[in-house]
Write an enzyme that holds these catalytic residues in place. Structure first.
Site: not given
Ligand code: F6R
Length: 606
Positions: A2, A27, A72, A98-99, A480, A484, A487, A503, A601
């Site tokens: 948010c 975000r 959000w 927010n929260g 990683e 990617k 998501e 395994h 984000k």
């Molecule tokens: C994936 C992604 C998330 C963040 C995670 C931590 O592409 O961006 O998995 O890495 O939410 O976020 P930060 O780094 O902001 O603590």
């Protein structure tokens, strides 16, 4: 997640607030809204994008005071009614929040017993009711907010506008709030970034602070009474544009920014003459580094994957035990904390609630935590008070790319720095540092000639699942890459260390199953090669990410070559094709690559 905006000044509030909301869009959100004080308290809010809201607004909204929000969903579905702002029962206050208010259910029932009716399912609406009740008692806005929040449990960044007072009030408890003092007025935001187009003089509230902007300027107090210690800071000019420029999406722009971002991260931090790293912000003397019994790293998602690579390099170069924790699990394990140990919290946004909670757990048990953070002045950077800024510049796509690379680079420099205090030979240290220094140029070379990414996309885009394999440092790159693709393209992905495949995950393989293998030319390449054979024997098709010119290329159905580098720097190269595969797969499926569904984000809830 948010986003909050608030404004009181000389300009029309609507354009200031909507401009801010656009800067908060990255975000992640599912609805947007605006409240403007102009004779009455006028509210417009709806699900969908900020542009959708703008399209439905009257042509010129007058009024120089207002608040706005991108939501959000947490409590209550994604509906127009649940979007913020929320009004008090007689529309005399409007709030955005927010929260999470943890005791909202009980508070709401109390209010309903005294006749209140609610228009949304949100926890936030109780704040509007309590605030308006306090105003009705004749309290001034700041006092009214104090009263409204007293007795609420949970987290808030909250901002309110009042019909009968020329004031905007905000408060912070666990959810960030920043205030910008511009020539034309005072701007409130949950993120310092939207303030930068108006001023670089920014005040970041501490938990327990509240602030008011009214006829006499603005002031900050504690919720419990008395003055706050918060002081204004001058925001550093962030390198990198917050705009798209010539790129169609932020993600591809940020992938291409990796060479420059890395140069910013390593500049001044590599001493090739003495073969040492120089991370001054850690405030750790060589002597202190020799006394560290072990290192623990914490993070979530991509940050956790970067931490895993850092962990391996620290252990290898410093011969010191290191371990990575999923931050969201950490505090629930009642971890034993050694106050002499070194703890790193790794985070792009610096606002991730799970990581913040893990830091508090360590601090509560007498430990110190160092941040490895991108956003300057963020909650994690402030809570740690020491650490390394990774200097990626603004990262706006929800999927993290350039921050990952810079986290890995910063931790590599640290591994050398602590290694040198513990017997790492200078020649070996210099090789790693030289390798790191060359990486930006190598990334540029790769991005200029990316290989058959679209062939890999064809293999994975309609797959029912994709298996990612790698070993040693590349096992974390595999994780990683899987994150990617999952998501962004919503393709189920599994990532396994290559040796673990036999395994269990091997049971998934059948004729044509796509497997993405990360196999740079390193010590474990031969072992990975055996795993490739095992996959092929079951009919799997291999996308192989390997070192340019290496013989292992024969084993791939689609071969994507990256430039040769020092083996310890290989994740910075091998991760690139995985980013591009995820990006192009999402695009070819017609998906919103910068704002994947359900994701945010900055994950500011637990
Ligand atoms: C994936 C992604 C998330 C963040 C995670 C931590 O592409 O961006 O998995 O890495 O939410 O976020 P930060 O780094 O902001 O603590």
């Amino acid at each position: 997640m948010c986003g909050i905006m608030g404004y009181r000044g000389q300009r029309r509030a609507a354009p200031v607030l909507l401009g801010g909301l656009r800067r908060l869009e990255y975000r992640g959100y599912d609805s947007a809204g605006l409240a403007i004080r102009n004779g009455g308290m006028h509210v417009w809010k709806q699900i969908g994008r900020v542009q959708g809201l703008v399209d439905n607004l009257p042509a010129e909204i007058q009024g120089t005071l207002g608040i706005a929000h991108t939501r959000w969903a947490t409590h209550g579905g994604v509906t127009d009614e649940n979007a913020h702002p929320h009004l008090g029962p007689h529309q005399r206050v409007a709030i955005v929040h927010n929260g999470i208010i943890e005791n909202a259910g009980a508070v709401r029932r109390d209010l309903e017993r005294s006749g209140a009716t609610f228009t949304s399912e949100t926890d936030s609406e109780v704040i509007a009711h309590r605030l308006e009740a306090a105003i009705d008692e004749g309290l001034e806005p700041l006092e009214a907010m104090r009263k409204a929040l007293n007795g609420l449990r949970g987290t808030w960044g909250v901002c309110a506008a009042f019909l009968d007072h020329d004031a905007v009030v905000c408060a912070r408890n666990g959810s960030p709030m920043a205030i910008g003092e511009a020539e034309h007025g005072v701007i409130f935001s949950s993120d310092p970034q939207p303030l930068s187009e108006h001023t670089n003089r920014v005040l970041i509230l501490e938990d327990g602070d509240m602030a008011i902007a009214d006829e006499s300027g603005f002031r900050v107090e504690r919720l419990t009474g008395g003055a706050s210690n918060t002081t204004a800071i001058v925001m550093e000019e962030a390198w990198g544009e917050a705009e798209l420029g010539d790129f169609p999406h932020f993600m591809i722009k940020e992938i291409h920014e990796q060479p420059e971002a890395l140069r910013h991260c390593i500049s001044g931090r590599i001493d090739l003459r003495s073969g040492n790293g120089r991370l001054g912000g850690l405030h750790l003397s060589p002597k202190a580094l020799t006394e560290v019994p072990h290192v623990r790293l914490l993070g979530c998602g991509t940050a956790m994957h970067a931490a895993l690579i850092g962990q391996q390099l620290i252990e290898r170069l410093a011969r010191l035990p290191a371990v990575t924790h999923v931050a969201s699990e950490f505090r629930y394990q009642d971890p034993v904390v050694n106050p002499r140990a070194l703890h790193f919290a790794v985070s792009q946004s610096g606002e991730t609630m799970d990581t913040l909670a893990a830091i508090k757990e360590i601090q509560l048990k007498g430990g110190e935590v160092h941040g490895v953070v991108n956003v300057v002045g963020s909650s994690i950077a402030r809570l740690c008070g020491q650490g390394v800024y990774i200097h990626s510049g603004p990262e706006q796509a929800v999927a993290s790319t350039k921050a990952f690379s810079n986290m890995v680079a910063a931790l590599t420099i640290f591994a050398v720095q602590i290694g040198r205090t513990r017997g790492l030979p200078p020649a070996e240290a210099k090789q790693v540092l030289r390798g790191l220094r060359e990486v930006p140029d190598l990334i540029e070379a790769y991005l200029a000639d990316q290989g058959p990414i679209m062939d890999a996309v064809e293999m994975v885009k309609d797959a029912s699942s994709v298996l990612f394999l790698g070993r040693d440092l590349s096992a974390s790159v595999a994780r990683e890459g899987a994150l990617k693709l999952m998501e962004l393209a919503y393709v189920p992905c599994l990532a396994y260390p290559a040796g673990e495949m036999k395994h269990g995950p091997i049971a998934l393989l059948e004729e044509g199953s796509p497997v993405i293998v990360i196999a740079p030319d390193d010590e474990v390449k031969e072992k990975v090669s055996s795993a490739i054979h095992e996959c092929r024997a079951r009919g799997a098709r291999i996308v192989l990410i390997c070192t340019k010119g290496d013989d292992i290329a024969e084993q791939g159905d689609v071969v994507i070559e990256v430039p040769r580098t020092h083996p310890y720097c290989s994740p910075l190269l091998t991760v690139l094709p995985t980013q591009l595969i995820a990006y192009h797969t999402a695009l070819s499926l017609g998906l919103d690559v910068d704002r994947p569904r359900n994701l945010a984000k900055s994950v500011t809830v637990e």
